[in-house]
Design an enzyme around this catalytic site. Structure first.
Site, mmCIF file in Angstrom:
data_model
loop_
_atom_site.group_PDB
_atom_site.id
_atom_site.type_symbol
_atom_site.label_atom_id
_atom_site.label_comp_id
_atom_site.label_asym_id
_atom_site.label_seq_id
_atom_site.Cartn_x
_atom_site.Cartn_y
_atom_site.Cartn_z
ATOM 1 C CG MET A 196 11.464 -6.253 13.378
ATOM 2 S SD MET A 196 10.497 -5.927 14.938
ATOM 3 C CE MET A 196 9.241 -4.921 14.515
ATOM 4 C CE LYS A 197 18.671 -7.170 8.273
ATOM 5 N NZ LYS A 197 18.342 -5.818 7.890
ATOM 6 N N GLY A 198 17.717 -6.369 13.452
ATOM 7 C CA GLY A 198 19.038 -6.281 14.457
ATOM 8 C C GLY A 198 20.137 -6.859 14.012
#
Ligand code: B12
Length: 241
Positions: free
Chosen positions: A122-124
C-alpha cells in the site's frame, strides 16, 4: 561522440576490475596490457589493492579509441501511457469487470523483499502508491524465497491475471536462472499464456524480456504506477485483439 572527461572527445573512462593474481608490478602491467587490448590509450592505474593473497583489485583510467553515434541508434519508446490509479481502476473495471488478480514473489534463494514490497505494498515507493492501493487489484504478496511450484499453486488457486517476480542477487546469474525457473514452472502447468508475466530487479534491463520469456522486465527506479499502467495497457490490448 566520445566520453567527456576534461575536454570534448578526450574519451576519458574510469573502470574497475579484479585480476586473479597477487598484487605487485606484474599485476599492474597485466592491468595496463588488458586495458590496451580493450582499446584504451593514455592508461593510468589509479588504484591497486590486494583482495586476499591471490587477487588484485584495480581502478584504471584511460582514453577510449572508440566512439558512438547516438543518432544512428534505434531506441524503443514506451508503448503505454502512465495512468493515475483512478484511470487504471477504471480500465480494469471496464475491461475485466472484476478485480485484476496479482501474485508477487521473490523466488529462489533471494531474500531481498524491499523492491517487491515497493511495487506491491500500500505505501508504495517514492510517493507513488503500491498496487495494494488500487481498488480494482487483488494482490497476493508471497514474500521471499518462494519455490516456483508454490507460485504456480497460488496462481492456479487464485486465478491470477499477473505474476510479478523479483530478483536482486545476481551472483553466478542467479537472477536469470530463478526467473527462468518460474517461467518454466508456469509453462509446465499450462499457465504461462494465461498470465502477464513480469520480472524485476536492479540488475535487469528491459531488453532482457524476450530472452527470459517474460512479457516485461522492470529495473531500478521502477514506480508502482509504471507497472499498473503496463497492466492496464495489456488488458486493454488483449480486449481489443
Ligand atoms: C537491504 C539489503 C539486504 C537485506 C534485505 C532485507 C529485505 N527484507 O529485503 C538483507 C540484510 C537481508 C540482505 C542480505 C543479503 N544481501 Co543484500 N542488500 C541490501 C541493500 C543494502 C538494499 C536493497 C534494497 O532494499 N534496495 C531498495 C529497493 C527499493 O530497490 P530495488 O531492490 O532495486 O527495487 C526496485 C527496482 O529494482 C524494482 N524491482 C525490484 N524487484 C522488482 C520486481 C518487480 C516485479 C518489479 C516490477 C520491479 C522490481 O522496483 C523497486 C523500486 O524501484 C543492497 C545494496 C543496495 N544499496 O542496493 C544489498 C545487496 C542487494 N545485497 C547483496 C548481498 C550479496 C546480500 C547477501 C548475499 C549478503 C550475505 N553474504 O549474506 C545476503 C543475501 C540474503 C539472501 N538470501 O538473499 C548484494 C547483491 C550483490 C549481487 N548483485 O548479487 C547487494 C547489491 C550489496 C552489495 N553491493 O554487495 N541484503
Amino acid at each position: 561522440m566520445k566520453p567527456y572527461g576534461d575536454w570534448t572527445d578526450d574519451g576519458k573512462v574510469q573502470m574497475s576490475f579484479t585480476l586473479p593474481m597477487p598484487e605487485g608490478e606484474r599485476a599492474r602491467q597485466a592491468a595496463i596490457a588488458l586495458a590496451a587490448k580493450m582499446g584504451f590509450e593514455r592508461i593510468l592505474v589509479a588504484h591497486m589493492v590486494p583482495m586476499g593473497p591471490d587477487f588484485t583489485y584495480f581502478v584504471v583510467y584511460g582514453s577510449t579509441t572508440h566512439s558512438v553515434d547516438p543518432d544512428s541508434l534505434v531506441v524503443a519508446e514506451r508503448e503505454f501511457p502512465i495512468l493515475t490509479p483512478k484511470e487504471v481502476d477504471l480500465k480494469i473495471r471496464s475491461t475485466l469487470k472484476r478485480p485484476l488478480v496479482v501474485v508477487g514473489a521473490c523466488t529462489g534463494t533471494d531474500a531481498h523483499t524491499v523492491g517487491l514490497d515497493a511495487i506491491l505494498s500500500m505505501k508504495g515507493f517514492a510517493g507513488d502508491k503500491g498496487l495494494e492501493y488500487y481498488q480494482e487489484m487483488q494482490v497476493h504478496n508471497l514474500g521471499s524465497q518462494v519455490d516456483p511450484e508454490h507460485i504456480v499453486e497460488v496462481v492456479a488457486e487464485e486465478g491470477a491475471d499477473a505474476v510479478l517476480i523479483s530478483q536482486v542477487v545476481t551472483q553466478r546469474d542467479a537472477h536469470i536462472h530463478h526467473l527462468q525457473e518460474v517461467r518454466d514452472a508456469l509453462a509446465s502447468a499450462g499457465l504461462r499464456e494465461r498470465v502477464v508475466l513480469i520480472g524485476g530487479g536492479p540488475r535487469f534491463s528491459p531488453e532482457q524480456a524476450d530472452e527470459l520469456g517474460y512479457d516485461r522486465i522492470f529495473s531500478r527506479g521502477t514506480k508502482p504506477s509504471d507497472v499498473a499502467s503496463f497492466l492496464a495497457w495489456v488488458i486493454g490490448s488483449n480486449e481489443a485483439a
